[in-house]
Design a protein around this motif. Structure first.
Motif, PDB file in Angstrom:
ATOM      1  N   LYS A 137       0.829  -1.205   0.000  1.00  0.00           N
ATOM      2  CA  LYS A 137       0.000   0.000   0.000  1.00  0.00           C
ATOM      3  C   LYS A 137       0.862   1.253   0.000  1.00  0.00           C
ATOM      4  CE  LYS A 137      -3.971   2.137   2.276  1.00  0.00           C
ATOM      5  NZ  LYS A 137      -4.957   2.034   3.373  1.00  0.00           N
ATOM      6  N   PHE A 138       1.951   1.249   0.751  1.00  0.00           N
ATOM      7  CA  PHE A 138       2.843   2.413   0.806  1.00  0.00           C
ATOM      8  C   PHE A 138       3.468   2.657  -0.567  1.00  0.00           C
ATOM      9  CE2 PHE A 138       6.901   4.548   1.808  1.00  0.00           C
ATOM     10  CZ  PHE A 138       6.409   5.631   2.517  1.00  0.00           C
ATOM     11  N   TYR A 139       3.855   1.577  -1.236  1.00  0.00           N
ATOM     12  CA  TYR A 139       4.416   1.724  -2.583  1.00  0.00           C
ATOM     13  C   TYR A 139       3.387   2.325  -3.539  1.00  0.00           C
ATOM     14  CZ  TYR A 139       9.053  -0.503  -2.615  1.00  0.00           C
ATOM     15  OH  TYR A 139      10.380  -0.774  -2.451  1.00  0.00           O
ATOM     16  N   SER A 140       2.184   1.727  -3.586  1.00  0.00           N
ATOM     17  CA  SER A 140       1.191   2.141  -4.577  1.00  0.00           C
ATOM     18  C   SER A 140       0.599   3.511  -4.297  1.00  0.00           C
ATOM     19  CB  SER A 140       0.070   1.104  -4.665  1.00  0.00           C
ATOM     20  OG  SER A 140      -0.613   0.990  -3.434  1.00  0.00           O
ATOM     21  N   SER A 141       0.552   3.913  -3.005  1.00  0.00           N
ATOM     22  CA  SER A 141      -0.086   5.189  -2.664  1.00  0.00           C
ATOM     23  C   SER A 141       0.898   6.323  -2.402  1.00  0.00           C
ATOM     24  CB  SER A 141      -0.991   5.017  -1.434  1.00  0.00           C
ATOM     25  OG  SER A 141      -0.235   4.609  -0.302  1.00  0.00           O
ATOM     26  N   VAL A 142       2.163   6.001  -2.127  1.00  0.00           N
ATOM     27  CA  VAL A 142       3.140   7.044  -1.809  1.00  0.00           C
ATOM     28  C   VAL A 142       4.348   7.018  -2.747  1.00  0.00           C
ATOM     29  CG1 VAL A 142       4.671   8.002  -0.033  1.00  0.00           C
ATOM     30  CG2 VAL A 142       2.448   7.065   0.617  1.00  0.00           C
ATOM     31  N   ILE A 143       5.095   5.919  -2.736  1.00  0.00           N
ATOM     32  CA  ILE A 143       6.361   5.891  -3.477  1.00  0.00           C
ATOM     33  C   ILE A 143       6.152   6.049  -4.981  1.00  0.00           C
ATOM     34  CG2 ILE A 143       8.367   4.498  -4.088  1.00  0.00           C
ATOM     35  CD1 ILE A 143       8.343   3.307  -1.331  1.00  0.00           C
ATOM     36  N   MET A 144       5.300   5.219  -5.570  1.00  0.00           N
ATOM     37  CA  MET A 144       5.134   5.267  -7.020  1.00  0.00           C
ATOM     38  C   MET A 144       4.500   6.580  -7.488  1.00  0.00           C
ATOM     39  SD  MET A 144       6.729   2.554  -7.412  1.00  0.00           S
ATOM     40  CE  MET A 144       6.781   2.587  -9.207  1.00  0.00           C
ATOM     41  N   PRO A 145       3.420   7.082  -6.843  1.00  0.00           N
ATOM     42  CA  PRO A 145       2.876   8.380  -7.268  1.00  0.00           C
ATOM     43  C   PRO A 145       3.885   9.525  -7.144  1.00  0.00           C
ATOM     44  CG  PRO A 145       1.260   7.222  -5.933  1.00  0.00           C
ATOM     45  CD  PRO A 145       2.551   6.448  -5.827  1.00  0.00           C
ATOM     46  N   THR A 146       4.728   9.463  -6.093  1.00  0.00           N
ATOM     47  CA  THR A 146       5.753  10.507  -5.936  1.00  0.00           C
ATOM     48  C   THR A 146       6.752  10.458  -7.078  1.00  0.00           C
ATOM     49  OG1 THR A 146       5.540  10.441  -3.524  1.00  0.00           O
ATOM     50  CG2 THR A 146       7.549  11.413  -4.419  1.00  0.00           C
ATOM     51  N   MET A 147       7.183   9.255  -7.427  1.00  0.00           N
ATOM     52  CA  MET A 147       8.106   9.111  -8.556  1.00  0.00           C
ATOM     53  C   MET A 147       7.477   9.606  -9.849  1.00  0.00           C
ATOM     54  SD  MET A 147      10.066   5.484  -7.966  1.00  0.00           S
ATOM     55  CE  MET A 147      10.961   5.706  -9.506  1.00  0.00           C
ATOM     56  N   HIS A 148       6.194   9.332 -10.024  1.00  0.00           N
ATOM     57  CA  HIS A 148       5.507   9.769 -11.242  1.00  0.00           C
ATOM     58  C   HIS A 148       5.436  11.291 -11.346  1.00  0.00           C
ATOM     59  CE1 HIS A 148       3.164   5.703 -11.686  1.00  0.00           C
ATOM     60  NE2 HIS A 148       4.479   5.569 -11.732  1.00  0.00           N
ATOM     61  N   LYS A 149       5.363  11.962 -10.191  1.00  0.00           N
ATOM     62  CA  LYS A 149       5.282  13.427 -10.193  1.00  0.00           C
ATOM     63  C   LYS A 149       6.619  14.082 -10.509  1.00  0.00           C
ATOM     64  CE  LYS A 149       1.355  13.942  -7.024  1.00  0.00           C
ATOM     65  NZ  LYS A 149       0.909  14.417  -5.683  1.00  0.00           N
ATOM     66  N   ILE A 150       7.709  13.449 -10.093  1.00  0.00           N
ATOM     67  CA  ILE A 150       9.013  14.118 -10.217  1.00  0.00           C
ATOM     68  C   ILE A 150       9.878  13.578 -11.349  1.00  0.00           C
ATOM     69  CG2 ILE A 150       9.025  14.720  -7.774  1.00  0.00           C
ATOM     70  CD1 ILE A 150      10.953  12.448  -7.256  1.00  0.00           C
ATOM     71  N   LEU A 151       9.517  12.437 -11.907  1.00  0.00           N
ATOM     72  CA  LEU A 151      10.365  11.836 -12.941  1.00  0.00           C
ATOM     73  C   LEU A 151       9.588  11.562 -14.220  1.00  0.00           C
ATOM     74  CD1 LEU A 151      12.327   9.162 -10.851  1.00  0.00           C
ATOM     75  CD2 LEU A 151      13.156  11.411 -11.568  1.00  0.00           C
ATOM     76  N   GLU A 152      10.198  11.872 -15.351  1.00  0.00           N
ATOM     77  CA  GLU A 152       9.622  11.487 -16.637  1.00  0.00           C
ATOM     78  C   GLU A 152       9.602   9.963 -16.731  1.00  0.00           C
ATOM     79  OE1 GLU A 152       8.289  13.425 -19.045  1.00  0.00           O
ATOM     80  OE2 GLU A 152       8.540  15.058 -17.602  1.00  0.00           O
ATOM     81  N   PRO A 153       8.661   9.387 -17.497  1.00  0.00           N
ATOM     82  CA  PRO A 153       8.526   7.927 -17.526  1.00  0.00           C
ATOM     83  C   PRO A 153       9.802   7.160 -17.860  1.00  0.00           C
ATOM     84  CG  PRO A 153       6.611   8.935 -18.539  1.00  0.00           C
ATOM     85  CD  PRO A 153       7.581  10.052 -18.255  1.00  0.00           C
ATOM     86  N   GLU A 154      10.544   7.588 -18.883  1.00  0.00           N
ATOM     87  CA  GLU A 154      11.739   6.826 -19.243  1.00  0.00           C
ATOM     88  C   GLU A 154      12.835   6.993 -18.190  1.00  0.00           C
ATOM     89  OE1 GLU A 154      14.666   5.732 -23.004  1.00  0.00           O
ATOM     90  OE2 GLU A 154      12.881   6.960 -23.324  1.00  0.00           O
ATOM     91  N   THR A 155      12.915   8.165 -17.563  1.00  0.00           N
ATOM     92  CA  THR A 155      13.875   8.373 -16.478  1.00  0.00           C
ATOM     93  C   THR A 155      13.544   7.459 -15.304  1.00  0.00           C
ATOM     94  OG1 THR A 155      14.150  10.688 -17.129  1.00  0.00           O
ATOM     95  CG2 THR A 155      14.884  10.079 -14.921  1.00  0.00           C
ATOM     96  N   ALA A 156      12.252   7.376 -14.963  1.00  0.00           N
ATOM     97  CA  ALA A 156      11.824   6.497 -13.866  1.00  0.00           C
ATOM     98  C   ALA A 156      12.124   5.037 -14.197  1.00  0.00           C
ATOM     99  CB  ALA A 156      10.334   6.679 -13.606  1.00  0.00           C
ATOM    100  N   HIS A 157      11.892   4.665 -15.451  1.00  0.00           N
ATOM    101  CA  HIS A 157      12.179   3.294 -15.879  1.00  0.00           C
ATOM    102  C   HIS A 157      13.670   2.985 -15.723  1.00  0.00           C
ATOM    103  CE1 HIS A 157      12.117  -0.353 -18.400  1.00  0.00           C
ATOM    104  NE2 HIS A 157      13.217   0.141 -18.936  1.00  0.00           N
ATOM    105  N   ASN A 158      14.510   3.895 -16.202  1.00  0.00           N
ATOM    106  CA  ASN A 158      15.961   3.671 -16.106  1.00  0.00           C
ATOM    107  C   ASN A 158      16.425   3.611 -14.654  1.00  0.00           C
ATOM    108  OD1 ASN A 158      16.199   3.663 -18.899  1.00  0.00           O
ATOM    109  ND2 ASN A 158      16.645   5.858 -19.023  1.00  0.00           N
TER     110      ASN A 158
END
Length: 394
Positions: free
Chosen positions: A38-59
Motif C-alpha cells: 500500500k505504501f508503494y502504490s499510494s506514496v512511493i510510485m505516485p511521488t516518482m511519477h510526479k518528479i520523474l519522466e517515464p523513461e527516467t523512472a524506468h531507467n
C-alpha cells in the motif's frame, strides 16, 4: 535577549525539520524493507511519477535492481505455485515481461524481489538506439503505458557477456532471452537465427518477437509464409546445437481471426512446431474509455486497458492449438484474480510489466500470495488444474 530567543526558535525549527526528515526516511525504509504494498502504490510510485519522466523512472528502476538495492522478498513460494513448463520447473508462474530489462542488467535484482523467471530483451544482433524520445508515456488515469521504444538494444555481444555472468552466478534461476531484428536488416529470418546461435547455449528459453508495433514491417512477419521461413530458419539453427533450447513465438493481440488461424496452422505443423507462445504483445488499438491525455500517442498500449483483449487472445490460441502448446499470458495483470483469469483462459505462466510501474516491486508478492490463497480456498492443489479450466467447463 530578543535575538537569543529568535535564534533559539530557529534552531528548534531546524532540529524539528531534521527530525521529521529523518523520521520520514526511517519510515520509508521500514516500509520498503517490509514490502508494504500500500505504501508503494499510494506514496512511493505516485511521488516518482510526479518528479520523474517515464523513461527516467524506468531507467532508475533498472539501475536500482541492477545494483540490488532492494531487499530480497521474504515471501517463500508455496508448493502449490510450482509448475513444470518447457521441461523446466518454475517455483512460481510470475515472470517479468521483455521490455523491462532490455539489456540483461537487472535479472539478479528481479529474482531478488520474487519473480519466478526473467525474460530480457528484445535483443538485436547489432546495437541500435531505437526511436527518438519521448517514447514512453504513462496513462495514470487508466493504469496503462504506451511505448514506442523501437527495439533499442546494446546488441548481441554486450548482452551475451552479461547473460554468461548471470547464468554462471545463478545457474538454477530461469532466464529467457527475447530476440528482435535490426530495423534495417535485409533478412529478418537470419537475425533471429543468429540470436538462436548466440544465446541458445545459455538461455533457458528463447523468444522470436515478431509482434512489436514499433519496428516498421515487423508485424507483417506474422503472416503464414513469412512465419514459416522465420521459424524454420530458427529451428534449423537450433538443430545444429547440442542443446535443444525451447523456442517460443510472441504474437500480437490485434490479429484477425484469419491471422490467428494462420499462425496456429504453422505452429501446429510438425515442421514448424515451436515450444510455446507468448500472448500477447502490446496493442495499437485504443479503447474508447481511456481518460489520459496521452492516449493519442502512437505506440503499443499495455497495462489494464489490454487485460480483456489479451485474455481473449489467449483463449483463442489455446483452442486453436488444442492446449498442446504452452502459453505465457501477458497483459494487464495487477493481482491474483487477473493471474487466475489468464490461467483459466489457457496460460501456463504469466508475465507482468506495467503493474510494476504503478504498484512497485511488492506487486510480485501480492500476485503470488493472492493466487496461492485463492487456490487453497477453492481446494485447487496444483496450477495444472487451473490451466485452461475455462475450456473444460464449456
Amino acid at each position: 535577549m530578543t535575538m537569543v530567543i529568535k535564534r533559539s526558535a530557529a534552531t528548534k525549527l531546524r532540529n524539528l525539520l531534521a527530525l521529521s526528515g529523518a523520521g520520514t526516511v526511517v519510515f520509508t525504509g521500514i516500509c520498503v524493507y517490509k514490502e508494504n504494498a500500500k505504501f508503494y502504490s499510494s506514496v512511493i510510485m505516485p511521488t516518482m511519477h510526479k518528479i520523474l519522466e517515464p523513461e527516467t523512472a524506468h531507467n532508475l528502476a533498472v539501475t536500482t535492481l541492477e545494483r540490488r538495492l532492494l531487499p530480497k522478498s521474504k515471501f517463500k513460494d508455496p508448493e502449490n505455485l510450482s509448475v513444470n513448463v518447457f521441461g523446466l520447473k518454475f517455483s512460481n508462474p510470475v515472470g517479468i515481461a521483455a521490455g523491462f530489462d532490455k539489456d540483461a542488467r537487472a535479472a539478479c535484482g528481479l529474482w531478488d524481489i520474487g519473480f519466478g523467471f526473467v525474460e530480457v530483451g528484445s535483443v538485436t544482433p547489432r546495437p541500435q538506439p531505437g526511436n527518438d524520445q519521448p517514447r514512453l508515456f504513462r496513462l495514470s488515469e487508466d493504469q496503462g503505458v504506451i511505448n514506442r521504444f523501437g527495439f533499442n538494444s546494446e546488441g548481441h555481444d554486450v548482452v551475451l557477456a552479461r547473460v554468461k555472468a548471470i547464468k554462471a552466478a545463478n545457474p538454477k534461476a530461469i532466464l529467457g532471452v527475447n530476440l528482435g531484428k535490426n530495423r534495417t536488416s535485409p533478412d529478418a529470418a537470419q537475425d533471429y537465427a543468429q540470436g538462436v546461435k548466440v544465446f541458445g547455449p545459455l538461455a533457458d528459453y528463447l523468444v522470436i518477437n515478431v509482434s512489436s508495433p514499433n519496428t516498421p514491417g515487423l508485424r507483417s512477419l506474422q503472416g503464414r509464409e513469412e512465419l514459416k521461413k522465420i521459424i524454420g530458419t530458427a529451428l534449423e539453427a537450433r538443430s545444429q546445437m547440442t542443446r535443444k533450447v525451447p523456442i517460443l513465438l510472441k504474437v500480437a493481440p490485434d490479429l484477425s481471426e484469419d491471422d490467428r488461424e494462420d499462425i496456429a496452422l504453422v505452429v501446429n505443423t510438425k515442421e514448424w512446431q515451436i515450444d510455446g507462445l507468448i500472448v500477447s504483445n502490446t496493442t495499437t488499438s485504443r479503447p474508447k474509455n481511456l481518460e489520459s491525455k496521452w492516449q493519442a500517442e502512437s505506440g503499443g498500449l499495455s497495462g489494464r486497458p489490454l487485460r480483456e483483449k489479451s485474455t481473449q487472445t489467449i483463449r483463442e490460441f489455446y483452442k486453436l492449438t488444442q492446449g498442446k502448446i504452452p502459453i505465457i499470458g501477458v497483459g494487464g495483470i495487477f493481482n491474483g484474480s487477473d493471474a487466475i483469469e489468464k490461467m483459466q483462459a489457457g496460460a501456463s505462466l504469466i508475465q507482468i510489466y506495467s503493474a510494476m510501474a504503478f504498484e512497485g516491486p511488492p506487486v510480485v508478492t501480492t500476485i503470488k500470495a493472492e493466487l496461492s490463497r485463492a487456490m487453497a480456498h477453492n481446494q485447487v492443489d496444483s496450477l495444472v488444474e487451473l490451466i485452461g479450466s475455462d475450456h473444460r467447463m464449456q
